[in-house]
Design a protein around this motif. Sequence first.
Motif, PDB file in Angstrom:
ATOM      1  N   TYR A  84       2.793 -29.162  58.467  1.00  0.00           N
ATOM      2  CA  TYR A  84       2.563 -28.053  57.531  1.00  0.00           C
ATOM      3  C   TYR A  84       1.234 -28.319  56.817  1.00  0.00           C
ATOM      4  N   GLU A  85       0.549 -27.258  56.454  1.00  0.00           N
ATOM      5  CA  GLU A  85      -0.720 -27.370  55.730  1.00  0.00           C
ATOM      6  C   GLU A  85      -0.544 -28.182  54.431  1.00  0.00           C
ATOM      7  N   ARG A  86       0.595 -27.998  53.744  1.00  0.00           N
ATOM      8  CA  ARG A  86       0.821 -28.702  52.472  1.00  0.00           C
ATOM      9  C   ARG A  86       0.856 -30.223  52.680  1.00  0.00           C
ATOM     10  N   SER A  87       1.431 -30.649  53.788  1.00  0.00           N
ATOM     11  CA  SER A  87       1.497 -32.086  54.069  1.00  0.00           C
ATOM     12  C   SER A  87       0.105 -32.617  54.389  1.00  0.00           C
ATOM     13  N   ARG A  88      -0.669 -31.839  55.132  1.00  0.00           N
ATOM     14  CA  ARG A  88      -2.039 -32.263  55.468  1.00  0.00           C
ATOM     15  C   ARG A  88      -2.851 -32.488  54.184  1.00  0.00           C
ATOM     16  N   GLN A  89      -2.744 -31.535  53.248  1.00  0.00           N
ATOM     17  CA  GLN A  89      -3.487 -31.663  51.977  1.00  0.00           C
ATOM     18  C   GLN A  89      -3.063 -32.923  51.222  1.00  0.00           C
ATOM     19  N   ALA A  90      -1.726 -33.136  51.152  1.00  0.00           N
ATOM     20  CA  ALA A  90      -1.215 -34.280  50.374  1.00  0.00           C
ATOM     21  C   ALA A  90      -1.658 -35.591  51.001  1.00  0.00           C
ATOM     22  N   ARG A  91      -1.626 -35.665  52.343  1.00  0.00           N
ATOM     23  CA  ARG A  91      -2.040 -36.903  53.035  1.00  0.00           C
ATOM     24  C   ARG A  91      -3.520 -37.166  52.842  1.00  0.00           C
ATOM     25  N   ASN A  92      -4.325 -36.117  52.884  1.00  0.00           N
ATOM     26  CA  ASN A  92      -5.764 -36.295  52.659  1.00  0.00           C
ATOM     27  C   ASN A  92      -6.014 -36.826  51.253  1.00  0.00           C
ATOM     28  N   TYR A  93      -5.257 -36.343  50.300  1.00  0.00           N
ATOM     29  CA  TYR A  93      -5.412 -36.801  48.909  1.00  0.00           C
ATOM     30  C   TYR A  93      -5.112 -38.303  48.817  1.00  0.00           C
ATOM     31  N   GLU A  94      -4.009 -38.734  49.482  1.00  0.00           N
ATOM     32  CA  GLU A  94      -3.647 -40.163  49.454  1.00  0.00           C
ATOM     33  C   GLU A  94      -4.699 -41.018  50.138  1.00  0.00           C
ATOM     34  N   ALA A  95      -5.165 -40.537  51.295  1.00  0.00           N
ATOM     35  CA  ALA A  95      -6.033 -41.378  52.136  1.00  0.00           C
ATOM     36  C   ALA A  95      -7.450 -41.472  51.598  1.00  0.00           C
ATOM     37  N   THR A  96      -7.873 -40.484  50.814  1.00  0.00           N
ATOM     38  CA  THR A  96      -9.267 -40.465  50.363  1.00  0.00           C
ATOM     39  C   THR A  96      -9.377 -40.743  48.869  1.00  0.00           C
ATOM     40  N   GLY A  97      -8.240 -40.997  48.209  1.00  0.00           N
ATOM     41  CA  GLY A  97      -8.266 -41.196  46.757  1.00  0.00           C
ATOM     42  C   GLY A  97      -8.685 -39.918  46.041  1.00  0.00           C
ATOM     43  N   GLY A  98      -8.385 -38.776  46.621  1.00  0.00           N
ATOM     44  CA  GLY A  98      -8.606 -37.505  45.944  1.00  0.00           C
ATOM     45  C   GLY A  98      -9.865 -36.743  46.352  1.00  0.00           C
ATOM     46  N   LYS A  99     -10.639 -37.298  47.327  1.00  0.00           N
ATOM     47  CA  LYS A  99     -11.866 -36.577  47.764  1.00  0.00           C
ATOM     48  C   LYS A  99     -11.462 -35.513  48.789  1.00  0.00           C
ATOM     49  N   LEU A 100     -11.221 -34.313  48.283  1.00  0.00           N
ATOM     50  CA  LEU A 100     -10.603 -33.315  49.152  1.00  0.00           C
ATOM     51  C   LEU A 100     -11.552 -32.739  50.208  1.00  0.00           C
ATOM     52  N   ASP A 101     -12.866 -33.032  50.087  1.00  0.00           N
ATOM     53  CA  ASP A 101     -13.791 -32.492  51.093  1.00  0.00           C
ATOM     54  C   ASP A 101     -13.954 -33.441  52.289  1.00  0.00           C
ATOM     55  N   ALA A 102     -13.362 -34.648  52.201  1.00  0.00           N
ATOM     56  CA  ALA A 102     -13.542 -35.614  53.293  1.00  0.00           C
ATOM     57  C   ALA A 102     -12.583 -35.273  54.436  1.00  0.00           C
ATOM     58  N   SER A 103     -13.054 -35.455  55.670  1.00  0.00           N
ATOM     59  CA  SER A 103     -12.198 -35.164  56.815  1.00  0.00           C
ATOM     60  C   SER A 103     -11.523 -36.474  57.262  1.00  0.00           C
ATOM     61  N   THR A 104     -10.244 -36.420  57.588  1.00  0.00           N
ATOM     62  CA  THR A 104      -9.490 -37.640  57.910  1.00  0.00           C
ATOM     63  C   THR A 104      -8.739 -37.485  59.231  1.00  0.00           C
ATOM     64  N   PHE A 105      -8.071 -38.572  59.627  1.00  0.00           N
ATOM     65  CA  PHE A 105      -7.230 -38.521  60.838  1.00  0.00           C
ATOM     66  C   PHE A 105      -6.064 -37.555  60.636  1.00  0.00           C
ATOM     67  N   PRO A 205      14.982 -19.722  63.556  1.00  0.00           N
ATOM     68  CA  PRO A 205      14.760 -20.981  62.813  1.00  0.00           C
ATOM     69  C   PRO A 205      13.401 -21.037  62.117  1.00  0.00           C
ATOM     70  N   TYR A 206      12.537 -20.040  62.367  1.00  0.00           N
ATOM     71  CA  TYR A 206      11.232 -19.996  61.687  1.00  0.00           C
ATOM     72  C   TYR A 206      11.280 -19.073  60.461  1.00  0.00           C
ATOM     73  N   ALA A 207      12.502 -18.768  60.030  1.00  0.00           N
ATOM     74  CA  ALA A 207      12.637 -17.903  58.840  1.00  0.00           C
ATOM     75  C   ALA A 207      13.642 -18.514  57.869  1.00  0.00           C
ATOM     76  N   LEU A 208      13.619 -19.834  57.762  1.00  0.00           N
ATOM     77  CA  LEU A 208      14.554 -20.501  56.850  1.00  0.00           C
ATOM     78  C   LEU A 208      13.835 -20.851  55.547  1.00  0.00           C
ATOM     79  N   ALA A 226       9.444 -23.308  50.061  1.00  0.00           N
ATOM     80  CA  ALA A 226       8.601 -23.060  51.241  1.00  0.00           C
ATOM     81  C   ALA A 226       9.466 -22.371  52.289  1.00  0.00           C
ATOM     82  N   SER A 227       8.864 -22.096  53.429  1.00  0.00           N
ATOM     83  CA  SER A 227       9.603 -21.475  54.526  1.00  0.00           C
ATOM     84  C   SER A 227       9.228 -22.176  55.829  1.00  0.00           C
ATOM     85  N   THR A 228      10.199 -22.260  56.737  1.00  0.00           N
ATOM     86  CA  THR A 228       9.881 -22.852  58.050  1.00  0.00           C
ATOM     87  C   THR A 228       8.900 -21.954  58.818  1.00  0.00           C
ATOM     88  N   GLY A 229       8.659 -20.750  58.323  1.00  0.00           N
ATOM     89  CA  GLY A 229       7.646 -19.868  58.925  1.00  0.00           C
ATOM     90  C   GLY A 229       6.248 -20.469  58.805  1.00  0.00           C
TER      91      GLY A 229
END
Length: 295
Positions: A84-105, A205-208, A226-229
């Motif tokens: 999910y996009e939300r997880s990607r954002q949160a992981r980037n925050y953890e991995a970069t110490g908050g530099k949201l413009d940095a691209s990560t794995f 299952p994409y509407a839960l 959130a929604s599984t959509g």
Amino acid sequence: MRIIRYLEQGKAVMAAVTEEGSVYPLEFRDLFELVQTAEKEGITAAAWLERELPGRTASGSSMEEQELLVPITAPEVWAAGVTYERSRQARNYEATGGKLDASTFYDKVYDAERPELFFKSTAARTVGPGGTLCLRSDSAWQIPEPELGLVIDRAGRIIGYTIGNDMSCRDIEGENPLYLPQAKMWRRSCSIGPAIRLADTVADPYALDIVCRIYRHGQKVVEGTASTGQLKRRLEELVSFLTRDNDIFDGTVLLTGTCIVPPNEFTLQDGDRIEIGISGIGTLTNEVKTQERMN
Ligand code: DO4
Ligand code: MG
């Protein structure tokens, strides 16, 4: 139609729960015995229950009144990440110490053909509804991850849906991605339940709808929906990577990734109560405790 397990006079009972909430105790040890019985007759588990239940007597008490157990003793729990996009954002925050413009794995895996899949838990580390989850003693940044869980059979067929909590240590994971197993797996770091919704009784299952609430001293301190959509991948795609050149077992649970992440300043504390609800499945409730309080 849902499947639950509960304790009655010290013994585990499996039961079906109808749309109306009636609970019908069944003679099977677990969901897979029911599935196999139905398949011998060439029908699905849901069709078998539709045929059988009208001739039986419901228990007279509701699912909520039972002492619920894990709905399946999952030999293995696997999990998908950054779906999910939300997880990607949160992981980037953890991995970069908050530099949201940095691209990560994490960006790479979000877009890659191959999803992130990891081994999350075993039966002995997984708790059911009402069970106590443990906090890691060497992490200062811990969160629940509310996720849709797929209950699959050895052939990789999705037999049902449940709710899972992929407890995670954001500081350990953020320090180094090679620490992922320690950020994800320890004593009582996973919960599933309260029920398994049979797959062929779910229209889409994409509407839960998913909701997560965390209570501290009786006050709600976090709420997210959130929604599984919003899931980036197809469920079958996740299962096909899990089963590729791999042996899996009846009752394996595959968590499909988190779509709700508490605010960055939040960490779980001893005594917090986590509620995760998914429409059509139910609400999974667990308290968390420190390791010392578990002993
Ligand atoms: O990459 C780390 C794990 C991600 C995860 O557990 C999730 O997205 O739910
Ligand atoms: Mg997760």
